[in-house]
Motif scaffolding. Structure first.
Motif, mmCIF file in Angstrom:
data_model
loop_
_atom_site.group_PDB
_atom_site.id
_atom_site.type_symbol
_atom_site.label_atom_id
_atom_site.label_comp_id
_atom_site.label_asym_id
_atom_site.label_seq_id
_atom_site.Cartn_x
_atom_site.Cartn_y
_atom_site.Cartn_z
ATOM 1 N N THR A 46 35.427 -45.654 -9.538
ATOM 2 C CA THR A 46 36.511 -46.280 -10.297
ATOM 3 C C THR A 46 35.932 -47.061 -11.472
ATOM 4 O OG1 THR A 46 37.796 -46.516 -8.258
ATOM 5 C CG2 THR A 46 38.478 -47.858 -10.144
ATOM 6 N N ILE A 96 33.618 -52.539 -4.073
ATOM 7 C CA ILE A 96 34.146 -51.321 -4.700
ATOM 8 C C ILE A 96 33.036 -50.292 -4.835
ATOM 9 C CG2 ILE A 96 35.027 -50.356 -6.877
ATOM 10 C CD1 ILE A 96 36.617 -53.018 -7.201
ATOM 11 N N LEU A 149 40.623 -55.074 -1.562
ATOM 12 C CA LEU A 149 39.994 -53.781 -1.331
ATOM 13 C C LEU A 149 41.000 -52.782 -0.747
ATOM 14 C CD1 LEU A 149 37.223 -52.582 -1.879
ATOM 15 C CD2 LEU A 149 36.637 -53.025 0.494
ATOM 16 N N ASP A 155 32.133 -48.642 -1.563
ATOM 17 C CA ASP A 155 33.193 -47.893 -0.903
ATOM 18 C C ASP A 155 33.193 -46.447 -1.405
ATOM 19 O OD1 ASP A 155 36.091 -46.819 -0.755
ATOM 20 O OD2 ASP A 155 36.148 -48.589 0.551
ATOM 21 N N LEU A 195 43.340 -51.655 -3.461
ATOM 22 C CA LEU A 195 42.711 -50.663 -4.324
ATOM 23 C C LEU A 195 42.639 -49.301 -3.644
ATOM 24 C CD1 LEU A 195 39.872 -52.871 -5.799
ATOM 25 C CD2 LEU A 195 41.788 -51.890 -7.065
ATOM 26 N N ARG A 196 42.321 -49.283 -2.363
ATOM 27 C CA ARG A 196 42.281 -48.012 -1.628
ATOM 28 C C ARG A 196 43.659 -47.360 -1.618
ATOM 29 N NH1 ARG A 196 39.171 -50.648 2.929
ATOM 30 N NH2 ARG A 196 37.005 -50.370 2.333
ATOM 31 N N LEU A 200 36.150 -45.493 -3.634
ATOM 32 C CA LEU A 200 36.390 -46.271 -4.855
ATOM 33 C C LEU A 200 35.190 -46.364 -5.784
ATOM 34 C CD1 LEU A 200 38.300 -49.273 -3.221
ATOM 35 C CD2 LEU A 200 39.300 -47.342 -4.472
#
Length: 114
Positions: free
Chosen positions: A72, A63, A34, A66, A37-38, A69
């Motif tokens: 995405t 995800i 995570l 969040d 990805l951030r 995200l």
């Protein structure tokens, strides 16, 4: 970003997507995906369900929860049919392994090149 812990498969995906003009990254570690990805903020995530130290479906839920995200594009893949569960948990699409490279490219072009 490709979240695939099988090195040979990652290399194949990297080459295929690179050939199609996409910039491909992978996480440095699979322990804190995570945060990766951030930090990376990819346009799309191609993610296997079974990852070293992580479950793709659980990560998908994180995800979607969040704020940074949640929008995405996430494409889940697996050798087992997790299509319904993946879509119910918020995946944008699902590919059953083994899949044809053209199927992956077609999905990405449809979703990302708009």
């Amino acid at each position: 970003m490709v979240l695939e812990d099988e090195p040979v498969l990652f290399d194949l995906l990297h080459d295929l997507l690179g050939f199609e003009g996409y910039s491909v990254s992978k996480p440095d570690k699979f322990e804190n995906l995570l945060e990766e990805l951030r930090s990376e903020r990819p346009d799309a995530v191609l993610m296997d369900v079974n990852l070293k130290g992580a479950n793709g479906l659980d990560l998908l839920a994180k995800i979607r929860a969040d704020e940074d995200l949640k929008d995405t594009f996430v494409l889940i893949s697996s050798g087992l049919d997790y299509r319904q569960e993946s879509l119910q948990r918020g995946a944008d699409d699902f590919l059953m392994k083994p899949y044809m490279p053209d199927d992956l490219v077609k999905i990405l072009k449809t979703k990302l090149d708009d």
